[in-house]
Design a protein around this motif. Structure first.
Motif, PDB file in Angstrom:
ATOM      1  N   SER A 295      27.018 -45.536  70.598  1.00 61.25           N
ATOM      2  CA  SER A 295      25.916 -44.832  71.251  1.00 61.25           C
ATOM      3  C   SER A 295      25.552 -43.559  70.500  1.00 61.25           C
ATOM      4  N   PRO A 296      24.324 -43.057  70.676  1.00 58.05           N
ATOM      5  CA  PRO A 296      23.904 -41.849  69.946  1.00 58.05           C
ATOM      6  C   PRO A 296      24.818 -40.655  70.168  1.00 58.05           C
ATOM      7  N   ASP A 297      25.349 -40.489  71.400  1.00 57.43           N
ATOM      8  CA  ASP A 297      26.233 -39.354  71.648  1.00 57.43           C
ATOM      9  C   ASP A 297      27.673 -39.635  71.259  1.00 57.43           C
ATOM     10  N   GLY A 298      27.962 -40.838  70.780  1.00 54.69           N
ATOM     11  CA  GLY A 298      29.306 -41.182  70.350  1.00 54.69           C
ATOM     12  C   GLY A 298      30.281 -41.426  71.485  1.00 54.69           C
ATOM     13  N   GLY A 299      29.810 -41.546  72.704  1.00 48.54           N
ATOM     14  CA  GLY A 299      30.703 -41.703  73.832  1.00 48.54           C
ATOM     15  C   GLY A 299      30.922 -43.125  74.292  1.00 48.54           C
TER      16      GLY A 299
ATOM     17  N   THR B  93      34.714 -38.992  61.948  1.00 50.48           N
ATOM     18  CA  THR B  93      34.296 -38.947  60.546  1.00 50.48           C
ATOM     19  C   THR B  93      35.069 -37.912  59.747  1.00 50.48           C
ATOM     20  N   ALA B  94      35.219 -36.710  60.267  1.00 50.48           N
ATOM     21  CA  ALA B  94      35.790 -35.618  59.487  1.00 50.48           C
ATOM     22  C   ALA B  94      37.297 -35.705  59.341  1.00 50.48           C
TER      23      ALA B  94
ATOM     24  N   LYS C 265      35.779 -29.286  62.462  1.00 48.85           N
ATOM     25  CA  LYS C 265      35.948 -29.986  61.192  1.00 48.85           C
ATOM     26  C   LYS C 265      34.654 -30.669  60.765  1.00 48.85           C
ATOM     27  N   PHE C 266      33.948 -31.263  61.728  1.00 51.23           N
ATOM     28  CA  PHE C 266      32.702 -31.939  61.368  1.00 51.23           C
ATOM     29  C   PHE C 266      31.631 -30.928  60.966  1.00 51.23           C
ATOM     30  N   ALA C 267      31.608 -29.760  61.605  1.00 49.08           N
ATOM     31  CA  ALA C 267      30.656 -28.718  61.205  1.00 49.08           C
ATOM     32  C   ALA C 267      30.930 -28.267  59.774  1.00 49.08           C
ATOM     33  N   GLN C 268      32.208 -28.162  59.400  1.00 50.36           N
ATOM     34  CA  GLN C 268      32.544 -27.818  58.029  1.00 50.36           C
ATOM     35  C   GLN C 268      32.127 -28.923  57.071  1.00 50.36           C
ATOM     36  N   LEU C 269      32.269 -30.177  57.506  1.00 42.31           N
ATOM     37  CA  LEU C 269      31.857 -31.291  56.657  1.00 42.31           C
ATOM     38  C   LEU C 269      30.350 -31.257  56.412  1.00 42.31           C
ATOM     39  N   LYS C 270      29.565 -30.984  57.448  1.00 47.60           N
ATOM     40  CA  LYS C 270      28.114 -30.953  57.287  1.00 47.60           C
ATOM     41  C   LYS C 270      27.667 -29.831  56.353  1.00 47.60           C
TER      42      LYS C 270
ATOM     43  N   SER D 205      24.371 -40.803  66.318  1.00 45.19           N
ATOM     44  CA  SER D 205      23.153 -40.157  65.821  1.00 45.19           C
ATOM     45  C   SER D 205      23.429 -39.043  64.822  1.00 45.19           C
ATOM     46  N   ASP D 206      24.497 -38.261  65.013  1.00 46.59           N
ATOM     47  CA  ASP D 206      24.782 -37.174  64.073  1.00 46.59           C
ATOM     48  C   ASP D 206      25.880 -37.529  63.076  1.00 46.59           C
ATOM     49  N   SER D 207      26.344 -38.786  63.101  1.00 47.80           N
ATOM     50  CA  SER D 207      27.368 -39.296  62.172  1.00 47.80           C
ATOM     51  C   SER D 207      28.709 -38.601  62.339  1.00 47.80           C
ATOM     52  N   SER D 208      28.960 -37.973  63.472  1.00 46.15           N
ATOM     53  CA  SER D 208      30.273 -37.371  63.703  1.00 46.15           C
ATOM     54  C   SER D 208      31.339 -38.429  63.948  1.00 46.15           C
ATOM     55  N   ARG D 209      30.896 -39.627  64.367  1.00 39.56           N
ATOM     56  CA  ARG D 209      31.787 -40.759  64.548  1.00 39.56           C
ATOM     57  C   ARG D 209      31.161 -41.992  63.923  1.00 39.56           C
ATOM     58  N   PHE D 210      32.009 -42.915  63.524  1.00 41.38           N
ATOM     59  CA  PHE D 210      31.486 -44.175  63.015  1.00 41.38           C
ATOM     60  C   PHE D 210      32.372 -45.320  63.474  1.00 41.38           C
TER      61      PHE D 210
END
Length: 917
Positions: free
Chosen positions: A405-409, A381-382, A434-439, A332-337
């Motif tokens: 899944s939405p939570d990436g788990g 992702t990051a 790292k993902f927060a910096q990417l966003k 859902s937040d694109s932290s993982r793909f």
């Protein structure tokens, strides 16, 4: 195409101990052997290699045959853009599975014969039990893609030319009824916009092929209101994928491909240049990043590189064999793909049997064999950290047979007639940072409008470098753009949603501020000048000075009000029930931030620079506000404010002497020194000639050293520019002039460097656009950079005179950073000459940074304390002028500013221009 392992990745040496001279001590032989093994291996810093569990056992398995699911036929599985199955998470414990049950059904009588009608069964399954919670039958009119996830628990369903909103109970709500054929539909990664491609209605209305109008258009619609955000003209149906901030396209010359990104053609910027034998695949891993999959050389493996939409490279990986039809899905937040790709994996025995019996009419053709293998990878992702690798059977070209899944788990994948569930590890704190910096690394576009693109996109556009349109057309009607008709409205023009309903934001520079420092021949500030003493011009055209103000020691002069023609008016009291954010903020004058660059400075120079900084603080001018900041290779953050703005010497000294400001040796410095020692050691051994057995080892070590230097330099460049951007945004909130005294030992980007096809740094991103944004943002926010080379006097280096007078170096152009590239080693040039060239390139970059922002660079001096004092003094005694440009065409081009003084014999220092965005 079956790729082979490239020669560059193969160990190509073997140890011949018999050739090692006998007089070498045994411990030294062991050391050299270890060096050899490390050099022969593929450099770890050049690119990441996937090291994740392959085909792990699933945590749970659901038998789908119980609900009537059967694996699709080979034709259904291997038809491009014709999905026969979709699998999506509804929430963390439910999935939505759609498939063709292949049962008898009644065709609607109103459907024309050319429709490829089919009945898809939709079922929401509970996990891990597999219980059917909701189910429905969807009557579709073609075989094209029909379902896209929106927010968690919501989906977009296409039936012909209608879009429906599907909720978690499979309830349908009509979302859009398009009067034109929906040729392509997709949803942006953040689920905020729906992208549709349709025929150009204006072209169809004119009914004339001679009209210079695009055949098709692509519209970006708000997913909730369906208001058109922007429209792109198209010459072909291109199946456009994009983010809510823009789209990417490719142009190339031979095997060099240029990737560009932007909301429309007028506001695109270059992201990266890559080498590829085929057209690269571009996939958006999030709303802020993308992946480039390519084949760099013949018979190559598949190279995947991740970039932010600002052009910063995140990571790179090499995958075995060439990949086809890559597809991606995200949490859902694109932290993982999760990314799927197909590779050739034909059965040699089956191929041999067909070739041996070609006369048999009943024998299938080779092309009819199931020769594809579907590989699935789950990645952070990051960072590119691999989490899981999986082979899916049977392979599906449209790749809608898996979901995260939405939570990436959790990962769900279809294996034959079963649904398999895999648990994924939680993200570490470092990954989250790292993902927060990417966003936060958002593309910077100064104009967000709904105007259509001026040049139609074409499927053949990647074949050559096209001509750019000079005058983009801004009339929607003229370009044939018409927004779709939302549900509940009439197709009449009066009720259609037009461009007037779109909120248009335009940010243009109408008032230009210029801070001018005036000094005598000894570098001392000249006070008490008046507005009439200054003349200012832009691109050679005289400008009227709108306001004028003098600052002394960081404070506005008391009698300055008489010379200010545009003083800030006192806000009037608002009417009852009317609120305003207009306030009268006092101007605190100039402030100075000292940036201690521990990232690009050797540790021995850090200690000396710190001593000089402490001596300056002990004797700094009273009531002058300073802040201290460090930049390094931190785990969670690279930029650290160790002390905010304060005039107190005691507080500043305590911060400078604290542990946070102690010298630190970064990874690249240790690695560089170790590699240099290894190369020197083997070079001495290689002097004995070919019989010594060290020539090949020396070549391998030098190649590894070059690759690692490029990787480290690229990382430092990205961190440095990103930190400068953060500082600019932080200081822009402070009114008045801000000075950054940058204590550094080097800078890894050379503006004068050029990249050739043989350069090992070819795949590194081009930092042109980011340097432009950083310097322009700093100049607009009245931030001046004062770089100080803490290495002191350097023999045979650039003399101190190279820094110019207070006016800085001679201005050679319009600060065009188009040649900006990484400083990388060139084997054909001797090392001592490379060091001198690199030093000159670094200093040239720092000089231009200072010139572009109105500061001054200090080189080749051991008086670092005096340089800091001079920067602080000159940055606190200045004049602020403003003017309204007579040229109102803000086309993004650079405009040169020239300030002259009636009196002679003085030096002027100011920013040399700005980009008219």
């Amino acid at each position: 195409m079956i790729g082979q392992e490239p020669k560059a990745f193969r160990p190509c040496y073997s140890i011949q101990t018999a050739l090692i001279p006998r007089f070498i001590h045994r411990s030294r032989v062991t050391f050299i052997t270890l060096l050899f093994v490390l050099a022969a291996a593929h450099p770890s810093n050049a690119a990441q290699e996937i090291q994740s569990s392959v085909n792990p056992s699933p945590a749970a398995r659901v038998d789908l045959s119980l609900i009537g699911y059967r694996a699709p036929s080979r034709m259904d599985r291997l038809s491009e853009n014709q999905p026969a199955v979709t699998l999506d998470f509804v929430d963390d414990t439910h999935v939505l599975l759609t498939f063709n049950q292949k049962k008898l059904w009644q065709r609607l009588p109103e459907c024309p014969p050319e429709h490829q009608d089919r009945l898809m069964q939709a079922a929401i399954l509970e996990l891990p039990s597999g219980k059917v919670v909701h189910e429905a039958d969807w009557y579709l009119h073609d075989r094209r893609p029909y379902l896209w996830p929106l927010d968690p628990g919501e989906f977009v369903l296409r039936r012909g030319n209608e879009l429906y909103l599907i909720d978690s109970s499979l309830h349908e709500k009509l979302l859009l009824k398009s009067p034109d054929t929906l040729l392509w539909v997709t949803v942006t990664p953040d689920a905020r916009q729906i992208v549709i491609e349709t025929p150009n209605p204006a072209r169809e209305e004119t009914n004339s092929k001679s009209q210079n109008l695009p055949k098709y258009i692509a519209q970006f619609l708000d997913a909730r209101t369906l208001v058109s955000q922007r429209t792109l003209p198209l010459n072909d149906i291109i199946d456009l994928t994009a983010t809510s901030t823009g789209y990417a396209d490719l142009v190339h010359k031979n095997d060099i491909w240029l990737l560009r990104f932007g909301p429309v053609q007028k506001h695109r910027h270059n992201l990266a240049r890559v080498r590829s034998q085929t057209e690269p695949n571009v996939l958006f891993s999030s709303n802020n990043s993308l992946l480039i999959g390519r084949c760099p050389t013949r018979n190559c493996d598949y190279s995947v590189t991740a970039f932010t939409l600002n052009g910063r490279r995140l990571w790179q990986q090499h995958w075995p064999r060439y990949r086809l039809f890559p597809n991606i899905t995200r949490n859902s937040d694109s932290s993982r793909f999760a990314i799927s790709s197909l590779r050739m994996a034909a059965d040699p025995a089956a191929i041999a049997a067909i070739q041996a019996d070609q006369g048999n009419a009943l024998q299938p053709e080779i092309s009819q064999l199931d020769v594809f293998q579907q590989d699935l990878r789950v990645v952070e992702t990051a960072s590119g950290t691999p989490l899981l690798s999986l082979t899916i059977s049977p392979a599906m070209m449209s790749a809608r047979n898996y979901s995260i899944s939405p939570d990436g788990g959790r990962l769900a994948a279809l294996q034959n007639e079963a649904l398999q569930l895999f648990d994924l590890p939680q993200s570490s704190q470092d990954e989250q940072t790292k993902f927060a910096q990417l966003k936060s690394d958002l593309p910077d576009f100064y104009s967000v409008t709904s105007d259509p693109d001026s040049t139609p996109l074409s499927a053949e556009r990647v074949s050559s470098l096209p001509e750019e349109a000079a005058n983009p057309t801004k009339d929607n009607a003229a370009n044939g753009t018409s927004p779709p008709i939302p549900v509940g409205t009439s197709p009449e023009p009066s009720s259609a949603v037009g461009s007037d309903a779109v909120a248009t934001i335009r940010v243009t520079t109408k008032t230009v501020l210029v801070d001018v420092v005036v000094t005598d021949s000894k570098g001392h500030a000249i006070p008490d000048l008046r507005q009439d003493d200054f003349q200012i011009s832009e691109d050679g055209h005289s400008q009227d000075v709108g306001s004028f103000r003098e600052f002394s020691d960081g404070e506005p002069k008391a009698d300055d009000s008489s010379t200010t023609s545009s003083a800030t008016p006192k806000p009037q009291a608002p009417s009852p029930n009317v609120f305003t954010n207009q306030t009268r903020v006092p101007n605190t004058g100039a402030v100075t931030l000292v940036l201690f660059d521990m990232l690009n400075t050797p540790i021995q120079d850090q200690a000396y620079a710190r001593q000089q900084l402490v001596k300056f603080i002990q004797a700094k001018p009273k009531n002058m506000q300073f802040a201290l900041c460090t930049m390094g290779l931190g785990t969670n953050t690279h930029l650290r404010l160790i002390q905010g703005f304060t005039p107190s010497e005691t507080v500043l000294l305590a911060a400078a002497n604290a542990r946070k400001g102690t010298p630190k040796e970064t990874r690249w410095q240790v690695s560089s020194a170790g590699n240099l020692n290894n190369v020197d050691t083997v070079a001495d051994l290689a002097k004995e000639g070919p019989t010594g057995g060290f020539q090949g080892l020396l070549s391998a070590l030098q190649q590894g050293q070059a690759v690692e230097q490029v990787s480290d330099t690229e990382e430092r460049s990205a961190i440095t520019l990103e930190s400068m951007m953060l500082l600019a945004r932080y200081l822009s909130g402070i009114r008045g002039r801000k000075n950054i005294v940058w204590l550094s030992g080097s800078f890894p980007i050379a503006l004068s460097a050029t990249t050739t096809f043989n350069n090992i740094a070819l795949d590194n991103p081009n930092y042109t656009a980011k340097i432009k944004r950083v310097t322009n943002l700093m100049a607009e926010a009245q931030i001046a950079i004062y770089p100080v080379d803490v290495r002191g006097l350097v023999g045979a280096g650039q003399s101190a005179a190279g820094a110019g007078g207070m006016g800085g170096p001679s201005f050679t152009g319009s600060q065009d950073f188009s040649a900006g590239s990484l400083i990388s080693p060139t084997p054909s040039i001797p090392s001592d000459m490379q060091a001198l060239a690199q030093e000159a390139a670094e200093r040239d970059t720092l000089l231009q940074f200072a010139t572009a922002t109105g500061g001054k660079a200090f080189f080749n001096t051991n008086g670092i304390r005096d340089a800091i004092a001079t920067a602080a003094e000159q940055g606190s005694n200045y004049y602020t002028l403003s003017y309204n440009p007579t040229n109102k065409n803000f086309d993004g081009k650079f405009r040169k500013i020239k300030v002259q003084l009636a009196q002679k014999g003085y030096s002027l220092h100011y920013r040399q221009g700005y980009y008219a965005d």
